[in-house]
Scaffold this motif. Structure first.
Motif, PDB file in Angstrom:
ATOM      1  N   PRO A 105       1.018  -0.940  -0.257  1.00 17.75           N
ATOM      2  CA  PRO A 105       0.125   0.689   0.185  1.00 17.75           C
ATOM      3  C   PRO A 105       0.772   1.275  -0.236  1.00 17.75           C
ATOM      4  CG  PRO A 105      -0.616  -1.848   1.413  1.00 17.75           C
ATOM      5  CD  PRO A 105       0.287  -2.030   1.325  1.00 17.75           C
ATOM      6  N   LYS A 106       0.562   2.393  -0.612  1.00 17.46           N
ATOM      7  CA  LYS A 106       0.973   3.666  -1.430  1.00 17.46           C
ATOM      8  C   LYS A 106       0.042   4.430  -1.083  1.00 17.46           C
ATOM      9  CE  LYS A 106       4.836   1.783  -2.217  1.00 17.46           C
ATOM     10  NZ  LYS A 106       5.462   0.764  -2.143  1.00 17.46           N
ATOM     11  N   THR A 107      -0.033   5.377  -1.246  1.00 16.57           N
ATOM     12  CA  THR A 107      -0.298   6.746  -1.121  1.00 16.57           C
ATOM     13  C   THR A 107      -1.248   7.071  -2.887  1.00 16.57           C
ATOM     14  OG1 THR A 107       1.170   8.733  -2.386  1.00 16.57           O
ATOM     15  CG2 THR A 107       0.224   8.028   0.054  1.00 16.57           C
ATOM     16  N   VAL A 108      -2.187   7.535  -2.954  1.00 18.01           N
ATOM     17  CA  VAL A 108      -2.294   8.203  -4.902  1.00 18.01           C
ATOM     18  C   VAL A 108      -1.312   8.458  -5.168  1.00 18.01           C
ATOM     19  CG1 VAL A 108      -4.291   9.242  -5.915  1.00 18.01           C
ATOM     20  CG2 VAL A 108      -5.071   8.003  -3.610  1.00 18.01           C
ATOM     21  N   ALA A 109      -0.957   9.586  -4.684  1.00 18.45           N
ATOM     22  CA  ALA A 109       0.381  10.184  -5.174  1.00 18.45           C
ATOM     23  C   ALA A 109       1.782   9.630  -6.022  1.00 18.45           C
ATOM     24  CB  ALA A 109       1.368  11.155  -4.464  1.00 18.45           C
ATOM     25  N   PHE A 110       1.922   7.591  -5.296  1.00 21.19           N
ATOM     26  CA  PHE A 110       2.452   7.532  -5.477  1.00 21.19           C
ATOM     27  C   PHE A 110       2.394   6.940  -7.467  1.00 21.19           C
ATOM     28  CE2 PHE A 110       2.978   3.022  -7.005  1.00 21.19           C
ATOM     29  CZ  PHE A 110       4.284   2.893  -6.963  1.00 21.19           C
TER      30      PHE A 110
END
Length: 247
Positions: A105-110
């Motif tokens: 999991p990562k942020t949408v910014a990734f």
């Protein structure tokens, strides 16, 4: 870079792919041996759909390789549909929201960053077929960001998929030096586990100097280190870059 800046890159670079003429679809892409323009549009269109699927949490696809690509000139409209789906998915969430991503999991910014960098390199690939010898370099800001992303995300993954780091390379150092911008320098040290790196100027066993776009393209095996100014041990670039060869 910010999500807004990455989105600007996504829109600008994807427009080049979207404007591809039907007559060019069968052209070979020198930067990607074995691919035609149709193959490239199919690949990037599938990646857009896969990224949107992760952002939306719909879980329609396990990966992008299995996404069906239409034959012939229908691939152009299909590509545009995938790009538009991606942009809707990105802008429909907060950039700080957590979503599934490469490596966990990562942020949408990734995903803003990943798709901007994906498009910057593949736009250059496309132009190697459609305007050979006249393709535009990658914008310096996205090239710097792309090198940082490559070092943090992709180099460890590529090395982990290989046969490990040869003992003879451990401790060797590489200096990347962009000659056309300020603050475009990196020092690598090869460790038993991969590449330790930091930004800045430093002496190294070998320095690879050239335009920032060419440095990024070399990391993605679109340019040869021989296209750059090599200072120091010129036997090092090949085995080090072979550690992180895209497969």
């Amino acid at each position: 870079m910010t999500p807004e800046q990455w989105l600007t890159v996504i829109r600008a670079e994807s427009a080049v792919l979207a404007d591809t003429g039907a007559a060019m679809l069968g052209a070979d892409i020198p930067a990607c041996p074995g691919w035609t323009v149709h193959d490239l549009l199919g690949h990037v269109g599938a990646v857009h759909r896969w990224a949107a699927d992760r952002i939306d949490g719909t879980r329609l696809y396990r990966g992008y390789d299995g996404i069906e690509v239409p034959a012939g000139e229908a691939v152009i409209d299909w590509y545009v549909e995938g790009r538009d789906q991606l942009v809707r998915s990105l802008t429909g969430k907060d950039p700080d929201d957590t979503v599934p991503a490469i490596g966990g999991p990562k942020t949408v910014a990734f995903w803003y960053r990943r798709q901007a960098n994906e498009l910057a390199v593949h736009r250059w690939d496309l132009e190697s077929a459609t305007v050979p010898g006249r393709q535009r370099p990658i914008d310096p800001a996205i090239a710097v960001d792309g090198i940082d992303e490559w070092l943090d995300l992709f180099a460890p993954r590529f090395i982990a998929r290989g046969n490990g780091v040869p003992a003879g390379l451990v401790g060797r150092t590489v200096h990347l030096h962009a000659t056309d911008i300020d603050d475009g320098e990196w020092l690598w040290e090869i460790t038993p586990d991969g590449i330790a790196h930091r930004r800045g100027h430093a002496k190294a066993d070998v320095a690879l100097r050239g335009p920032i776009s060419d440095l990024l393209l070399m990391l993605w095996h679109r340019r040869s280190h021989k296209d750059l100014d090599v200072v120091g041990d010129d036997t090092l670039p090949v085995p080090i870059l072979d550690l992180v060869h895209v497969t």
